[in-house]
Design a protein around this motif. Structure first.
Motif, mmCIF file in Angstrom:
data_model
loop_
_atom_site.group_PDB
_atom_site.id
_atom_site.type_symbol
_atom_site.label_atom_id
_atom_site.label_comp_id
_atom_site.label_asym_id
_atom_site.label_seq_id
_atom_site.Cartn_x
_atom_site.Cartn_y
_atom_site.Cartn_z
ATOM 1 N N HIS A 162 0.821 -1.216 0.000
ATOM 2 C CA HIS A 162 0.000 0.000 0.000
ATOM 3 C C HIS A 162 0.854 1.264 0.000
ATOM 4 O O HIS A 162 0.470 2.290 -0.545
ATOM 5 C CB HIS A 162 -0.904 0.026 1.241
ATOM 6 N N ILE A 163 2.034 1.197 0.637
ATOM 7 C CA ILE A 163 2.895 2.375 0.773
ATOM 8 C C ILE A 163 4.070 2.217 -0.176
ATOM 9 O O ILE A 163 4.920 1.347 0.014
ATOM 10 C CB ILE A 163 3.408 2.511 2.215
ATOM 11 N N ALA A 197 11.315 -0.124 -4.230
ATOM 12 C CA ALA A 197 11.329 -0.877 -5.490
ATOM 13 C C ALA A 197 12.168 -2.140 -5.366
ATOM 14 O O ALA A 197 11.886 -3.156 -6.023
ATOM 15 C CB ALA A 197 11.848 0.001 -6.617
ATOM 16 N N LYS A 198 13.211 -2.094 -4.511
ATOM 17 C CA LYS A 198 14.044 -3.289 -4.311
ATOM 18 C C LYS A 198 13.249 -4.412 -3.649
ATOM 19 O O LYS A 198 13.496 -5.596 -3.916
ATOM 20 C CB LYS A 198 15.255 -2.930 -3.465
ATOM 21 N N ILE A 224 7.231 5.180 -7.212
ATOM 22 C CA ILE A 224 7.708 4.234 -6.207
ATOM 23 C C ILE A 224 9.133 4.595 -5.781
ATOM 24 O O ILE A 224 9.975 4.938 -6.604
ATOM 25 C CB ILE A 224 7.647 2.785 -6.731
ATOM 26 N N SER A 225 9.385 4.553 -4.496
ATOM 27 C CA SER A 225 10.717 4.859 -3.969
ATOM 28 C C SER A 225 11.733 3.829 -4.458
ATOM 29 O O SER A 225 11.427 2.641 -4.557
ATOM 30 C CB SER A 225 10.667 4.847 -2.436
#
Length: 406
Positions: free
Chosen positions: A281-282, A296-297, A291-292
């Motif tokens: 969700h975050i 993303a990792k 997406i950060s």
């Protein structure tokens, strides 16, 4: 589980009379809240979800319980309030809680309305003071005492030499006042000090050699004491995970990610699916789009069915046995006791020495909470017959070699 719900609105409110304010109901509700809601909610401040206190004034009780049980039923049914909340919090789906009974829901609301009414500033100040006290209470390593002893010995040696010099000076002046001395005696008394001869003398060579050997031995002992000790070790991780953000700001309990800490020997490193409980969700920090890169990792690890290769920070030698559940569940030891103020660490480091001496000191000083536990009754009785001190870990086998080495 994550409880993403509800109810933004005003802070001045009158609690629904059907919500009890008894200590029993509040305590039971707190347990439910900690297990299901605390990851995303606070009572008096917005976190991932809205602040919750006062919800019984803003919504009907039946509506609240239905929303908690399964919010998507209301959202898909077109309920205006539910749809508005769903959109306000980025279409985040709150997991269904249909396993909670009506009594559980009532207790949960009791805690939301009446529980933990504290001053946030005072609580933050108290937490900071406790962290400072824990940081200042770390045990010293014996080589520190050896350094002090060597420095004291050198100072004493210098003082002795100064005193001897003063004595020689006083005696020389006194003897020169004696008129009965012949010329040879006066020449002997007033002869100049041969400093070169002193430094070449056997006595001086022995003293200097002893001092050098003492510092060499001290350095060797320092090295021996640091073998296997990784205090301060803070390796780089494959994902820049911040404990200060998650455990500190969001107050996510350690046990949520380190699931084995209460049930087994190892606390275990969390897998990517635990991260995804929240990060499905975050996907970025508040106020940013997309997406950060770090988050993303996590998605990449899940999509490729590949574990995140976290670097272990705390390591014990294979010859030592340590059981987390025994200390956390039975002993009631807080995580910060050994791991330090993790909630303040951007990058986690090894806080304590984790040496055998460090463990033994803890066993010698830690009192056992025997109240209400019949297991200890006989042990307390036997201990009280021979000692007036409180029952400690060392008194029930905490210093036996086979407890940790077998």
């Amino acid at each position: 589980m994550v409880l993403i719900f509800l109810f933004s609105g005003i802070q001045a409110y009158a609690v629904d009379p059907e919500v009890p304010d008894s200590e029993e109901a509040i305590s039971a509700g707190q347990s439910i809240f900690n297990a299901n809601c605390k990851t995303c909610h606070r009572l008096d401040q917005k976190l991932i979800g809205p602040a919750l206190r006062g919800v019984t004034d803003r919504r009907e009780l039946a509506w609240i319980k239905q929303f908690i049980t399964n919010s998507q039923v209301l959202v898909q049914g077109g309920d205006a309030d539910a749809v508005a909340l769903f959109k306000e919090f980025n279409n985040t789906v709150m997991p269904a809680h249909d396993f909670l009974s009506d009594g559980d829901l009532t207790n949960l609301l009791s805690y939301i309305e009446f529980g933990d009414k504290v001053d946030p500033a005072a609580a933050a100040a108290a937490a900071g003071a406790e962290g400072g006290e824990a940081a200042s209470s770390g045990g010293g390593i014996p080589n520190e005492y050896l350094t002090i002893i060597l420095v004291v010995l050198v100072i004493v040696l210098v003082l002795v030499l100064v005193v001897l010099g003063l004595i020689v000076s006083v005696l020389t002046k006194y003897m020169n006042k004696n008129d009965d001395l012949d010329e040879d005696d006066k020449a002997f008394i007033n002869q100049k000090t041969d400093y070169k001869g002193i430094f070449k003398s056997d006595g001086m060579i022995i003293i200097v050699t002893a001092i050098v050997l003492a510092f060499v031995v001290k350095t060797a002992i320092n090295g021996l004491y640091t073998v296997g000790v990784q205090q301060g070790y803070a390796p780089s991780q494959p994902i820049a995970y911040s404990h200060e953000l998650h455990a500190g700001q969001y107050e996510i309990p350690c046990q949520y990610c380190h699931t084995g800490v209460e049930i087994g020997k190892s606390a275990n490193i969390p897998s990517a699916n635990i991260c995804m409980n929240c990060h499905m969700h975050i996907q970025n920090v508040e106020g940013k789009d997309g997406i950060s890169p770090e988050i993303a990792k996590i998605y990449d690890a899940v999509d490729n069915n590949k574990p995140i290769e976290w670097v272990r920070v705390h390591n014990l030698p294979d010859l030592a046995y340590f059981n987390h559940s025994q200390h956390v569940v039975v002993g009631g030891v807080e995580c910060q006791t050994c791991h330090g103020p993790v909630e303040e660490m951007e990058v986690v480091s090894q806080y304590s020495a984790l040496t055998m001496g460090w463990c033994i000191d803890c066993h010698r000083n830690t009192e056992i909470d025997t109240q209400g536990n019949e297991y200890y009754d006989k042990l307390v009785q036997l201990h009280s017959e021979s000692s007036n001190d409180a029952l400690k870990v060392k008194d029930i086998g905490g210093l036996e070699c086979a407890k940790c080495h077998y």
